[in-house]
Design a protein around this motif. Sequence first.
Motif, PDB file in Angstrom:
ATOM      1  N   ASN A   1      42.346  39.706  39.233  1.00  0.00           N
ATOM      2  CA  ASN A   1      41.495  38.554  39.302  1.00  0.00           C
ATOM      3  C   ASN A   1      40.193  38.864  39.159  1.00  0.00           C
ATOM      4  O   ASN A   1      39.079  38.142  38.922  1.00  0.00           O
ATOM      5  CB  ASN A   1      41.941  38.000  40.687  1.00  0.00           C
TER       6      ASN A   1
ATOM      7  N   CYS B   1      40.120  36.053  48.026  1.00  0.00           N
ATOM      8  CA  CYS B   1      39.207  36.686  47.138  1.00  0.00           C
ATOM      9  C   CYS B   1      37.894  35.621  46.752  1.00  0.00           C
ATOM     10  O   CYS B   1      38.602  34.323  46.116  1.00  0.00           O
ATOM     11  CB  CYS B   1      39.646  37.472  45.738  1.00  0.00           C
TER      12      CYS B   1
ATOM     13  N   CYS C   1      35.413  36.171  44.536  1.00  0.00           N
ATOM     14  CA  CYS C   1      34.763  36.848  43.265  1.00  0.00           C
ATOM     15  C   CYS C   1      34.294  35.793  42.568  1.00  0.00           C
ATOM     16  O   CYS C   1      34.575  34.702  42.462  1.00  0.00           O
ATOM     17  CB  CYS C   1      35.294  37.985  42.846  1.00  0.00           C
TER      18      CYS C   1
ATOM     19  N   CYS D   1      37.561  34.123  40.915  1.00  0.00           N
ATOM     20  CA  CYS D   1      38.080  33.343  41.758  1.00  0.00           C
ATOM     21  C   CYS D   1      37.463  32.010  42.097  1.00  0.00           C
ATOM     22  O   CYS D   1      38.186  30.991  42.459  1.00  0.00           O
ATOM     23  CB  CYS D   1      38.841  34.208  42.914  1.00  0.00           C
TER      24      CYS D   1
END
Length: 311
Positions: free
Chosen positions: A280, A19, A21, A24
């Motif tokens: 997350n 990930c 994002c 993260c």
Amino acid sequence: MKLKILGSAAGGGFPQWNCACRNCSGLRAGKLHAQPRTQTQIAFSPDDHAWFLIGASPDLRAQLLCSPQLAPSPDSPGQVPIGGVFLPSADVDAAMGLLHLREFQTFFVFATAGVQRALRSENRIFKVLERGDPPVQWQVLSSRGRLGCHLSESPGELPTFVCNTIPLGGDYPDYVSDEFRRAAAPDDATVGFLIELEGKKIFIAPSLAGHTGEWQKLAASADLVLIDGTFWSSDELRRTGRTSKTAREIGHIPLSGADGLLAQFPADAQGRKILIHINNTNPILDEDSPEHRAVLEAGFEIAYDGLSISL
Ligand code: MLT
Ligand code: MN
Ligand code: ZN
């Protein structure tokens, strides 16, 4: 009663390997005011000696190594402080850690008949738990039940603690066969636990679908609530591009919105309330975010790895 949160993230942990994002990447770059988290794992002890696990996380081995209370003592070889594991579901996130407990040890596993069948008939790998002598003892929980657990062997004593179960409305994991899904009892798929000990109550519901309001009474009655904080909004996971499913479609009521957890949580609840199983992607992980502030203002705490509670 003692309770320890060994892990507080949803599946994948925080950060999650695949990930990128905002959370993260920000955490990896050291630019986010947030703490990394391992996958959700709860342990409690009624007497400060024997410990019980709620769920068995994919991170369990490392989590146990960080917890000296859960280590075996040289004074009682062959014995471990962990007496049993209560499984809320057969999800990989909740059950994979059983494979970390495969080292010829006897302990109890408490799970509904549906969860036991999903793990034991749909998978052969959990047969590894039969290597102990005696093997791991699987005990059946009713999805709406009340089980008294005795730590002492003296006859006639009251149970040390009582574990009540209620169905939380989730579905069986993606890995089960269509045949299994057609035959299995829906209420058995995901349960919450209300643990009663010495007049105190803990309600534990890390995966709450929120289709029905049955959980609200238990949440209102508890001195401590550990509850689903997976997603802030319903389309959060969809926005990563990895799935088209909403939070609700994978069994998690989002925190925000008129029908979200913050709005649905009973206003008269007096106990301490802690969000756990935080994905997350959830903006509440960023301690400088308005969402983080909003949950604190609503009276919730946000679980972190290592949080210990005495009741
Ligand atoms: C879940 O319980 O649905 C998962 O933890 C969500 C995820 O894997 O991110
Ligand atoms: Mn999960
Ligand atoms: Zn992420």
